[in-house]
Structure formats: C-alpha cells, structure tokens
Design a protein around this motif. Sequence first.
Motif, PDB file in Angstrom:
ATOM      1  N   LYS A 248      34.047  72.383  34.409  1.00 58.44           N
ATOM      2  CA  LYS A 248      35.398  71.856  34.627  1.00 58.44           C
ATOM      3  C   LYS A 248      35.518  70.408  34.164  1.00 58.44           C
TER       4      LYS A 248
ATOM      5  N   SER B 194      43.081  72.923  39.676  1.00 59.28           N
ATOM      6  CA  SER B 194      42.061  72.113  39.002  1.00 59.28           C
ATOM      7  C   SER B 194      42.663  70.908  38.302  1.00 59.28           C
ATOM      8  N   TRP B 195      43.872  71.062  37.755  1.00 58.71           N
ATOM      9  CA  TRP B 195      44.489  69.937  37.039  1.00 58.71           C
ATOM     10  C   TRP B 195      44.783  68.767  37.966  1.00 58.71           C
TER      11      TRP B 195
ATOM     12  N   ALA C  58      37.937  68.986  31.275  1.00 57.52           N
ATOM     13  CA  ALA C  58      38.934  67.955  31.567  1.00 57.52           C
ATOM     14  C   ALA C  58      38.723  66.703  30.729  1.00 57.52           C
TER      15      ALA C  58
ATOM     16  N   TYR D  24      45.231  65.618  28.332  1.00 54.84           N
ATOM     17  CA  TYR D  24      45.440  66.066  29.707  1.00 54.84           C
ATOM     18  C   TYR D  24      46.889  66.456  29.942  1.00 54.84           C
TER      19      TYR D  24
ATOM     20  N   GLY E 299      41.796  65.753  37.176  1.00 59.15           N
ATOM     21  CA  GLY E 299      42.334  64.860  36.161  1.00 59.15           C
ATOM     22  C   GLY E 299      43.457  63.960  36.613  1.00 59.15           C
ATOM     23  N   LEU E 300      44.199  64.385  37.632  1.00 62.96           N
ATOM     24  CA  LEU E 300      45.402  63.662  38.033  1.00 62.96           C
ATOM     25  C   LEU E 300      45.108  62.222  38.442  1.00 62.96           C
TER      26      LEU E 300
ATOM     27  N   ARG F 173      47.790  69.661  27.642  1.00 63.33           N
ATOM     28  CA  ARG F 173      47.026  70.898  27.782  1.00 63.33           C
ATOM     29  C   ARG F 173      46.804  71.331  29.222  1.00 63.33           C
ATOM     30  N   ASP F 174      46.523  70.363  30.106  1.00 64.09           N
ATOM     31  CA  ASP F 174      46.094  70.708  31.462  1.00 64.09           C
ATOM     32  C   ASP F 174      47.224  70.765  32.484  1.00 64.09           C
ATOM     33  N   VAL F 175      48.200  69.865  32.375  1.00 66.60           N
ATOM     34  CA  VAL F 175      49.278  69.812  33.362  1.00 66.60           C
ATOM     35  C   VAL F 175      50.248  70.971  33.119  1.00 66.60           C
TER      36      VAL F 175
END
Length: 306
Positions: free
Chosen positions: A150, A116-117, A154, A258, A121-122, A261-263
């Motif tokens: 999601k 998902s990351w 994000a 991002y 968001g990438l 937290r997400d990566v």
Amino acid sequence: MRHLDLRWKVRGGVQVRVVEQPGLWMAPEELESLLAQLRGIVRRGIGHDLDYGIVTGDPERLRQAVITILSDAKTGEPVAFNALSYMDLELRGVPARALHLGLVVVDPAFRTQGLSWVLYGLTCMLIFVRRGLRPLWISNVTQVPAIIGKVAEAFVTAWPNPFASVRRSFDHLSVAREIMRRHRAVFGVGPEAGFDEARFVITDAYTGGSDNLKKTFDQAQKHRDERANALCRDSLDYARGDDFLQVARFDLPAARRYLLRDVPRHSLPALSFRLLFLMLGQVLLPLLHWLDPQVAMGALRPRGED
C-alpha cells in the motif's frame, strides 16, 4: 491556523478528523478522550491493548503526532486511525523534516470500505500543502506485505518498492541513516537492532516497545499483488523479527498522482476546498499582509510613521 484540526465527511458514512500535534495545544481532558478513542480502535482491531507509540500517551509522542481518526458518521463510534509522527533530520547539511507513517489500525468491520486513500495519503497531502508545497520525506517501518504494498502504491518514490524499479538514491540512504541514528523510539526499535543499508532491512527489530506487533509470515496480512508478498517472504527473517524501512519523497508529482489516481471522484471537491483553504493561509495571506503599507511587519514600520 497554528495546528491542523480539520473535520469533514466522506462517502460511505465516515467522518474524518485530522489533528496535528495535539500534545502542544489540546486540553488534558481532550487528550484523554482522544487517547480513549484510539485505544478502543486498537482493542477491536487487533484484539488486545498495545504498549506502543501514540496509544501509550507518551507526552513526546503526542507533541510530534499527526493523527487521522475515522468515525462512523451515524453513531460517532471511532473505527480507524493513522498516527503519524514528525521527525527532525539533517539532509545534505540542512535541517529537514520527515513524517513517519506510524501505526494504522482499522476496525475489522470497516476494512473493506475503501478507506486506504484516507489512511495512507490524505494526511501527507495536507501537510505537504500546509508546508507551502515543499517536498516532504516519508518513512514506514513494517513486516506486513499488505502495508509494504500500500505504501509503494501511494508513494511511487518509495524504496524498497516491489512494483517499480525505483533507484535507491543517496538522499534515500541519508534519510534512512538519520532515522536509524536519531528516531528509533518513534517506531519501537531498540538500540541493539541492526540495519542492512543495502536492503533497508532492520534486523531484530522487536525489542524496543513494539514487541506485541511481531508476526510470522503466515500471520501477516498479504497484499493482492504477489510481488509484495514475495519481497517480504524472501527478504525478511520473521523468526528473528525483521522489518523493512521504506523511505519515500512526497513532492508535487506525488501530490498530483494522489489527487488524480487515489482520491475517489466524489470526495475530490471537499478535499480540494480544504487544500485551497490551507494554501490561502500558507501562501496568499502572508503575501497580502506584506503588501499592506499601513500595518507593521516585524521590524518594518507602517508607511507614514516617523
């Protein structure tokens, strides 16, 4: 680098490729190969072909698209993609650009791989850095609770948002109005569809090319947090074919959130290297060129010339 074309591997045996506006620079045979990969993912992901968005091969969609495609690093087989699209807007009387999140399709065998990351968001992060850290407006149109959730996770500034008490700002509303006025074709919504500005709900949305994506609430993939499911169940008329229009702002706080937290920690070094490379090209190299007195800069002549 005029348009992005980046490749690298992430953990889990996945190869990532980000391609920006391929319709402006790719050779015809490369475009056909790219489209064949996307259509193959669609057939495996949803069980049939789509006459919608980037997979139609529409030249205008290809000129505005930013595609993130994931492949199995061992076999080279494409397994997922996210097709975003640039949209030109006017905000407070000034030209602006938004990025529509578009179509996301994942091969069923890779839906639990923690990607998902990458898919949500990438690409936004890369475009944000490519723009010199200028804020970027993001939009999303869907009736699927899992995607609503999601996107809200994000982009904390997203509205509607089932998880945070985000205020619908005037800029949120202005961006939404511009999108509905000028860019309905980007997400397959016909001119007869209505728009509820109070709730950001597009009514009777599946009449402009996205017909095959219409679902019932039971068919739509649910989010693990019941608040996202409840928001969709209570706000959308699935029989009529309603969608949410989510609008968010990707800025420096969102980018920091991002990255932190997400990566995944093991993917951060490789991503940071590419972000630094983009930053060098966008900010530092123009500055170095400007400071060189021996090279012509537009109408400015090198030092020492008569």
